[in-house]
Design a protein around this motif. Structure first.
Motif, PDB file in Angstrom:
ATOM      1  N   ARG A 134      18.635   2.792  -0.147  1.00 37.61           N
ATOM      2  CA  ARG A 134      18.854   1.499   0.534  1.00 37.61           C
ATOM      3  C   ARG A 134      19.370   1.532   1.989  1.00 37.61           C
ATOM      4  N   ILE A 135      20.047   2.483   2.454  1.00 38.99           N
ATOM      5  CA  ILE A 135      20.855   2.508   3.858  1.00 38.99           C
ATOM      6  C   ILE A 135      20.142   3.630   4.667  1.00 38.99           C
ATOM      7  N   SER A 136      19.209   4.386   4.134  1.00 31.36           N
ATOM      8  CA  SER A 136      18.667   5.324   5.211  1.00 31.36           C
ATOM      9  C   SER A 136      17.303   5.547   5.037  1.00 31.36           C
ATOM     10  N   HIS A 137      16.684   5.322   3.722  1.00 29.79           N
ATOM     11  CA  HIS A 137      15.389   5.620   3.638  1.00 29.79           C
ATOM     12  C   HIS A 137      14.456   4.293   3.665  1.00 29.79           C
ATOM     13  N   LEU A 138      14.967   3.288   3.139  1.00 29.52           N
ATOM     14  CA  LEU A 138      14.420   1.776   3.465  1.00 29.52           C
ATOM     15  C   LEU A 138      14.221   1.574   5.037  1.00 29.52           C
ATOM     16  N   PRO A 139      15.516   1.841   5.668  1.00 27.58           N
ATOM     17  CA  PRO A 139      15.398   1.344   7.185  1.00 27.58           C
ATOM     18  C   PRO A 139      14.131   2.247   7.859  1.00 27.58           C
ATOM     19  N   HIS A 140      13.721   3.407   7.325  1.00 26.17           N
ATOM     20  CA  HIS A 140      12.699   4.040   7.981  1.00 26.17           C
ATOM     21  C   HIS A 140      11.241   3.250   7.585  1.00 26.17           C
ATOM     22  N   LEU A 141      11.217   2.969   6.138  1.00 22.04           N
ATOM     23  CA  LEU A 141       9.691   2.275   5.936  1.00 22.04           C
ATOM     24  C   LEU A 141       9.620   1.030   6.415  1.00 22.04           C
ATOM     25  N   LEU A 142      10.862   0.068   6.624  1.00 19.15           N
ATOM     26  CA  LEU A 142      10.820  -1.020   7.434  1.00 19.15           C
ATOM     27  C   LEU A 142      10.494  -0.931   9.031  1.00 19.15           C
ATOM     28  N   ALA A 143      10.930   0.259   9.591  1.00 19.42           N
ATOM     29  CA  ALA A 143      10.678   0.461  10.935  1.00 19.42           C
ATOM     30  C   ALA A 143       9.363   0.775  11.133  1.00 19.42           C
TER      31      ALA A 143
ATOM     32  N   GLU B  97       9.992  10.784   0.690  1.00 19.95           N
ATOM     33  CA  GLU B  97       9.191  11.237  -0.551  1.00 19.95           C
ATOM     34  C   GLU B  97      10.132  11.766  -1.328  1.00 19.95           C
ATOM     35  N   GLY B  98      11.015  12.625  -1.253  1.00 21.46           N
ATOM     36  CA  GLY B  98      11.936  13.295  -1.840  1.00 21.46           C
ATOM     37  C   GLY B  98      12.988  12.650  -2.602  1.00 21.46           C
ATOM     38  N   ASN B  99      12.853  11.310  -2.407  1.00 17.75           N
ATOM     39  CA  ASN B  99      13.760  10.348  -3.087  1.00 17.75           C
ATOM     40  C   ASN B  99      13.131   9.266  -3.630  1.00 17.75           C
ATOM     41  N   ARG B 100      11.770   9.657  -4.255  1.00 22.71           N
ATOM     42  CA  ARG B 100      10.781   8.774  -4.651  1.00 22.71           C
ATOM     43  C   ARG B 100      11.302   7.644  -5.523  1.00 22.71           C
ATOM     44  N   ASP B 101      11.997   8.004  -6.820  1.00 13.21           N
ATOM     45  CA  ASP B 101      12.150   6.994  -7.452  1.00 13.21           C
ATOM     46  C   ASP B 101      13.104   5.731  -7.176  1.00 13.21           C
ATOM     47  N   ALA B 102      14.279   6.486  -6.563  1.00 13.43           N
ATOM     48  CA  ALA B 102      15.191   5.592  -6.000  1.00 13.43           C
ATOM     49  C   ALA B 102      14.756   4.676  -4.837  1.00 13.43           C
ATOM     50  N   LEU B 103      13.797   5.178  -4.148  1.00 16.15           N
ATOM     51  CA  LEU B 103      13.085   4.520  -3.013  1.00 16.15           C
ATOM     52  C   LEU B 103      12.259   3.317  -3.708  1.00 16.15           C
ATOM     53  N   LEU B 104      11.454   3.539  -4.575  1.00 16.72           N
ATOM     54  CA  LEU B 104      10.506   2.654  -5.120  1.00 16.72           C
ATOM     55  C   LEU B 104      11.383   1.546  -5.648  1.00 16.72           C
ATOM     56  N   SER B 105      12.445   2.026  -6.290  1.00 16.53           N
ATOM     57  CA  SER B 105      13.126   0.886  -6.946  1.00 16.53           C
ATOM     58  C   SER B 105      13.660  -0.383  -5.816  1.00 16.53           C
TER      59      SER B 105
ATOM     60  N   ARG C  48       0.767  -1.346   0.085  1.00 13.97           N
ATOM     61  CA  ARG C  48       0.187   0.101  -0.123  1.00 13.97           C
ATOM     62  C   ARG C  48       0.860   1.292  -0.123  1.00 13.97           C
ATOM     63  N   ALA C  49       1.812   1.340   0.790  1.00 11.86           N
ATOM     64  CA  ALA C  49       2.839   2.407   0.916  1.00 11.86           C
ATOM     65  C   ALA C  49       3.403   2.614  -0.452  1.00 11.86           C
ATOM     66  N   ARG C  50       3.885   1.482  -1.132  1.00 11.29           N
ATOM     67  CA  ARG C  50       4.449   1.566  -2.312  1.00 11.29           C
ATOM     68  C   ARG C  50       3.712   2.380  -3.439  1.00 11.29           C
ATOM     69  N   ALA C  51       2.140   1.941  -3.363  1.00 12.12           N
ATOM     70  CA  ALA C  51       1.346   2.313  -4.424  1.00 12.12           C
ATOM     71  C   ALA C  51       1.082   3.637  -4.123  1.00 12.12           C
ATOM     72  N   ASP C  52       1.130   4.178  -2.909  1.00 16.89           N
ATOM     73  CA  ASP C  52       0.850   5.606  -2.304  1.00 16.89           C
ATOM     74  C   ASP C  52       2.062   6.451  -2.792  1.00 16.89           C
ATOM     75  N   LEU C  53       3.265   5.764  -2.706  1.00 10.44           N
ATOM     76  CA  LEU C  53       4.458   6.666  -2.900  1.00 10.44           C
ATOM     77  C   LEU C  53       4.472   6.914  -4.626  1.00 10.44           C
ATOM     78  N   ALA C  54       4.355   5.784  -5.263  1.00  5.15           N
ATOM     79  CA  ALA C  54       4.188   5.918  -6.738  1.00  5.15           C
ATOM     80  C   ALA C  54       2.986   6.604  -7.303  1.00  5.15           C
ATOM     81  N   LYS C  55       1.904   6.603  -6.877  1.00  6.35           N
ATOM     82  CA  LYS C  55       0.980   7.414  -7.464  1.00  6.35           C
ATOM     83  C   LYS C  55       0.793   8.730  -7.034  1.00  6.35           C
ATOM     84  N   LYS C  56       0.656   8.973  -5.626  1.00 10.23           N
ATOM     85  CA  LYS C  56       0.592  10.148  -5.080  1.00 10.23           C
ATOM     86  C   LYS C  56       1.755  10.835  -4.468  1.00 10.23           C
ATOM     87  N   GLY C  57       2.566  10.140  -4.452  1.00 13.28           N
ATOM     88  CA  GLY C  57       4.149  10.887  -4.064  1.00 13.28           C
ATOM     89  C   GLY C  57       3.994  11.057  -2.366  1.00 13.28           C
ATOM     90  N   THR C  58       2.999  10.310  -1.605  1.00 17.64           N
ATOM     91  CA  THR C  58       3.089  10.253  -0.300  1.00 17.64           C
ATOM     92  C   THR C  58       3.051   9.009   0.715  1.00 17.64           C
TER      93      THR C  58
END
Lengths: 321, 321
Positions: B193-202, B243-251, A262-272
């Motif tokens: 990989r080492i700063s933004h993903l850790p936040h999402l997983l946490a 959110e400021g690093n959207r593309d790399a974080l999505l990947s 869900r977070a992935r979809a929100d980030l991709a589609k809405k940037g949030t």
């Protein structure tokens, strides 16, 4: 004998027979003796038994003899062997001490209860799980204070004998632990969330960092270090723990995959990431601010005592030493 | 003047003009002055400027005046404002000090480079990112030693001016940091990989624990505590960063979802987590055993210097103070 609190007015404090003298079993033997309980132990390894004896403890390598002694004094038997050895151990208990109360300190509780049932010991069995441990193992790593202030789950499943439940809870209190009553299935679901899932996420995060090569690993700071810490645990121990709680872990993992998708979809589609980050922050605050309260006035064996115990455990209640 | 190392034989050490005197900018002003550099700062808040002046620093609330002074002395301008204020700040720089070298300390580097391009400053801009910070913020939280031993990425993008690159790297070295050269896109992928993903997983782990109620949170021990630690960071800061690093974080997130989905399938079908846990353990070991080596012999502006710098950064190389 320092036994400040009794879980029930009439609780008996039988002798304690500890099977397996590794980190947990060895610490338990030490703590039981320190609390004034008569206690002895078994280990298959002669060198462990020698080490325990050298420190003045009552230990033996003869499992049958140790169990016959337990049967004579109606001792509380504590299974503290590794999970793969549980079935063989229960078979010998069923042969030599079928009338003794039995508990365990071997993590996943539904699996232990099923094993006790297979060996005809279900009505004498009340599972336990002290939430204590270190990265070390073996008798030498044991510590009389390992369980002090730790949480110790005592299974409150339908049909348990209130007298045995009280004996198991009393042993945990004597070791200095806080006793949390919980049904086996609820315990297993809870530890999947707070102990097994953290290991899976830590492994996945470590893989993501390493996939970024020396550049990514060289930039890693506190968030990566803490988020991957438990990935340094011995892989076979992590696997045994997580694979042994498969059903509960799958359920928790599915929930978390849904949250991340869900977070992935929100980030991709809405940037949030608002719907992940805001509730995640609140959840961490709830953890930081959790409070334990003391259970009183539930006498094991009284009307609805199991339901009342489980309800209290769900709401953060503990028995205190 | 304690300037032990020079990134290039002929590097100049211009005055330093710091825009934004929060935790990072405030620490930078202190560190630059301590290193013997002539430095002054701007902040929109009069109380921050007053606090800086009270400690003997040269600070002002008049952005145009501060920038005209930078233009006169050809100072190195450091953008240390929050990301949402970057565009407005670049516009004022383009008006009053279009000839000055410009760098920043605002995390995501591809976005900063794009912003510099929008304002016609791309050829004067070299991005930077000190991997330092605390959970606090504001001038008062600043620390002259914040950057000591920290890693400071200096962008090595195609077309950068080697003279400006050297000036930015030299400032980082003067602050006590290790300089890692990296292309903006590679930096952004690494920090995902080492700063933004850790936040999402946490955040996701905290949600899983809280969904287990007081029972689960009451059983939580070290693995949950460490795995959720950064979920206690201020949600708006976490969102701005991720959110400021959207593309790399999505990947990165997609990679990790695939890893977890595979582990889920293995656990469900085969009862094993071997293919997650064993490589995860090795990945953590690789992190623990990572080593930095010192870059030497690459003169900014020499043949293929950018490719050689980026290659060195990818392989764990750093410039040391």
């Amino acid at each position: 004998m320092c036994q400040a609190v009794q879980v029930a007015a009439s609780v008996s404090t039988p002798d304690v027979c500890v099977l397996g003298l590794g980190l947990i079993g060895g610490s338990l033997l030490r703590a039981a003796v320190a609390a004034g309980r008569k206690a002895w132990g078994w280990n298959r390894s002669a060198s462990t038994v020698d080490a325990a004896r050298a420190e003045g403890f009552d230990a033996d390598t003869d499992l049958s003899a140790v169990l016959r002694r337990a049967a004579e004094s109606e001792a509380l038997i504590v299974i503290a062997v590794p999970m793969p050895a549980v079935d063989a151990t229960l078979a010998v208990i069923a042969e030599h001490a079928p009338g003794c109360p039995v508990t365990d300190v071997v993590s996943v509780k539904a699996e232990m209860a099923a094993a006790a049932t297979r060996h005809g010991l279900r009505d004498r069995f009340v599972g336990g799980h002290p939430m204590a441990g270190t990265s070390e193992s073996g008798w030498q790593a044991g510590d009389v204070d390992l369980f002090r202030e730790a949480v110790w789950v005592v299974s409150a499943d339908d049909g348990v004998d209130p007298q045995i439940w009280s004996q198991v809870a009393q042993l945990a209190l004597d070791c200095g632990s806080l006793v949390v009553p919980a049904e086996s299935a609820e315990h297993d679901a809870a530890v999947a969330r707070i102990s097994h899932l953290p290991h899976l996420l830590a492994e996945a995060l470590a893989l993501s960092g390493a996939a970024g090569g020396d550049l990514a690993l060289g930039l890693a700071a506190g968030s990566f270090r803490d988020g991957t810490r438990v990935a340094s645990s011995a892989p076979d121990l992590v696997r045994a723990m997580c694979e042994g709680n498969r059903d509960a872990l799958l359920s928790t993992l599915d929930e978390t995959l849904e949250v991340l998708n869900r977070a992935r979809a929100d980030l991709a589609k809405k940037g949030t990431l608002a719907d992940l980050v805001e509730p995640g922050y609140q959840a961490r605050l709830r953890y930081e601010n959790r409070e334990r309260w003391t259970i009183t006035g539930i006498e094991p064996g009284s009307e609805n005592w199991l339901e009342r115990m489980r309800d209290a455990g769900r709401r953060g209640g503990v028995w205190r030493p």
